[in-house]
Design an enzyme around this catalytic site. Structure first.
Site, PDB file in Angstrom:
ATOM      1  N   GLU A   9       0.983  -1.460  -0.197  1.00 50.64           N
ATOM      2  CA  GLU A   9       0.439  -0.139   0.250  1.00 50.64           C
ATOM      3  C   GLU A   9       0.622   1.397   0.383  1.00 50.64           C
ATOM      4  O   GLU A   9       1.091   1.288   1.119  1.00 50.64           O
ATOM      5  CB  GLU A   9      -0.951   0.120   1.547  1.00 50.64           C
ATOM      6  CG  GLU A   9      -2.070  -1.235   1.443  1.00 50.64           C
ATOM      7  CD  GLU A   9      -2.466  -1.407   0.525  1.00 50.64           C
ATOM      8  OE1 GLU A   9      -3.197  -0.200  -0.825  1.00 50.64           O
ATOM      9  OE2 GLU A   9      -3.541  -1.875   0.441  1.00 50.64           O
ATOM     10  N   CYS A  56      -2.119   9.547   2.579  1.00 50.49           N
ATOM     11  CA  CYS A  56      -2.462   8.582   1.290  1.00 50.49           C
ATOM     12  C   CYS A  56      -3.464   8.323   0.380  1.00 50.49           C
ATOM     13  O   CYS A  56      -3.369   9.156  -0.530  1.00 50.49           O
ATOM     14  CB  CYS A  56      -1.968   6.594   1.010  1.00 50.49           C
ATOM     15  SG  CYS A  56      -2.993   5.993   2.508  1.00 50.49           S
TER      16      CYS A  56
END
Length: 509
Positions: A262, A296
């Site tokens: 990720e 993110c």
């Protein structure tokens, strides 16, 4: 404040950062000093792991797996249910600790703990649904089906921006699947990891869970490298920068292990001429400045239809003027500090690059000084008008810097959105059904997450979370993300007195 938070979890100001789930090792590695970006005060000093500490932790985890995998999945799920209950009891203190150590707003700190509670609830239900398929065999008198088995050790490398939630996404699912976990938290936020380990240990001890099912391994970059290169760890789940992910992916791939990555995001919202501008404003501002732009999924780019560009950017500038920046534990403030002074330097470097590459600032940035800003980590959220193909726009800037640009057609806007190396989150604001469907079609967003009339920031645990391209391709949390933590096995049973071969092959003796 730090003393009260440490006391709530039984953490010492001088604390080992290595645990096997029941025992805290002496930990002979370098000390990691956790300093709050809120006020520049030391929270605690945490001793990191040596390679010998690491080897011991892995050995204990291997032994624990042999027992834990034989616990019925619903029983494992009940243990996770109790972790969820313990998190509910500790939500106030843990949320405050997250906010103080990382710097995100108190509401976001509480929200992160709530995500942990939610994934516990999800994992409890999942523990009774780890199902495979039954297929029809081409051979008479045969039954064919698939089942899923735990992998073994799941190594979890987490980032500072979500210091506890992303660990829980991995750990809760890995545990109900029958795996054991070794967690290497960010060296920038080790104390929140200590608090979570204390909570889990209490629950595990009450349920006689084997030592080694939940291990904590505090350390610097080399600790993550040990995990990535260790054939005893079949799965490494890593959250962080694209640079870090490429390193982990290469190391794990070289030994034919599995990696769940990720990584970075460069997320855009398309503001259509048919958008609800009030709704769009809320989504854009929170997406850009929430967690001081250190998610993110933070909104980095606004791609605005030329017909509403002036009207929307005018409202955006006014909204930025109303932002309250300061102590994140004061619920009246919208924006807290960046994680540390290195992040501030990166922010200032990006601002300089924007100027060099011809960008125009609609809202100026800068470092805040004076009373309340003594840590030197508080910066101004800023807005820059710049071309989408500019080099600075192609990179993820982990700070509250928002780029704005115009488009004429939706096809052009989608192409602009997709024309970056990252592919995590995306959104379109529109009341036009045709535009919404085009954005979600196979010729639309190339991101792992695509939203309509919702911003890019944040995600519900029920859906699989992750992205494409340089975001790494991993999926965590909901949907069928559990499959990443298990190995698939196809089984065929012959219940006849003959042995027919597949594809009608004859082999008579």
């Amino acid at each position: 404040m730090a003393e009260d938070l440490l006391k709530a979890f039984g953490i010492h100001a001088q604390q080992s950062g290595v645990s096997t789930g029941k025992h805290w090792l002496a930990a002979g590695g370098p000390a990691i000093v956790s300093v709050s970006p809120v006020d520049n005060k030391t929270i605690a000093t945490v001793k990191s792991a040596t390679h010998d500490d690491y080897d011991l932790v892995v050995t204990v985890a291997q032994e624990a797996f042999r027992e834990w995998r034989n616990w019925p999945a619903p029983r494992r799920g009940d243990v996770v249910r109790q972790i969820g209950e313990a998190l509910r009891k500790n939500k106030e203190h843990l949320g405050r600790l997250v906010s103080y150590e990382m710097g995100k707003s108190l509401q976001e700190g509480y929200g992160e703990v709530q995500e942990m509670i939610d994934i516990c609830d999800f994992a409890v239900g999942l523990s009774r649904q780890l199902h495979g398929l039954t297929m029809h065999s081409e051979r008479p008198g045969h039954r064919m089906y698939e089942q899923w088995h735990p992998l073994g050790i799941t190594g979890i490398i987490s980032a500072f921006n979500f210091p506890v939630a992303v660990w829980s996404w991995n750990a809760m699912l890995a545990w109900v699947c029958g795996n054991v976990c070794i967690w290497k938290p960010s060296e920038k936020t080790p104390v929140t990891a200590l608090a979570c380990q204390r909570i889990v240990e209490t629950v595990f001890t009450a349920n006689n869970v084997p030592e080694g099912v939940s291990c904590l391994l505090t350390g610097h970059r080399e600790a993550g490298e040990w995990m990535a290169n260790d054939h005893r760890i079949p799965l490494v789940s890593a959250t962080g920068s694209t640079r870090m992910g490429k390193s982990v992916g290469a190391a794990v791939g070289a030994r034919l292990g599995r990696s769940l990555l990720e990584l970075g995001g460069n997320n855009a919202i398309i503001i259509s001429q048919d958008a609800d501008l009030d709704m769009s404003l809320i989504g854009a501002v929170f997406g850009a400045v929430g967690t001081a732009g250190q998610r993110c999924t933070s909104t980095r780019r606004l791609i605005i239809h030329e017909s509403v560009y002036y009207a929307f950017t005018t409202r955006l500038i006014k909204a930025y003027a109303q932002l309250r920046i300061g102590d994140p534990l004061d619920e009246n403030n919208h924006v807290g500090p960046l994680i540390d002074k290195d992040a501030v330097k990166a922010y200032l470097h990006s601002i300089a690059q924007i100027r060099e590459q011809g960008g125009t600032f609609l809202v100026e940035g800068g470092v805040l000084e004076g009373p309340g800003f003594e840590s030197g980590c508080y910066v101004k959220p800023c807005i820059a008008a710049i071309d989408n193909v500019s080099d600075i726009v192609q990179h993820e800037t982990f700070a509250p810097i928002l780029y704005v640009m115009k488009y004429q057609t939706l096809t052009e806007a989608i192409a602009m959105q997709n024309d970056v190396p990252q592919g995590l989150s995306s959104a379109i604001m529109t009341l036009n059904l045709r535009e919404a469907e085009q954005f979600l079609s196979q010729t639309g967003s190339d991101c792992g997450i695509a939203n309509v009339n919702i911003g890019t920031s944040g995600a519900e645990i029920g859906g699989a979370f992750g992205g494409e391209k340089e975001t790494g391709g991993g999926r965590e949390s909901g949907s069928d993300a559990w499959r990443a933590y298990m190995r698939r096995q196809t089984n065929t049973i012959n219940y006849t007195d003959k042995l027919p071969l597949a594809q009608g092959i004859k082999f008579d003796l």
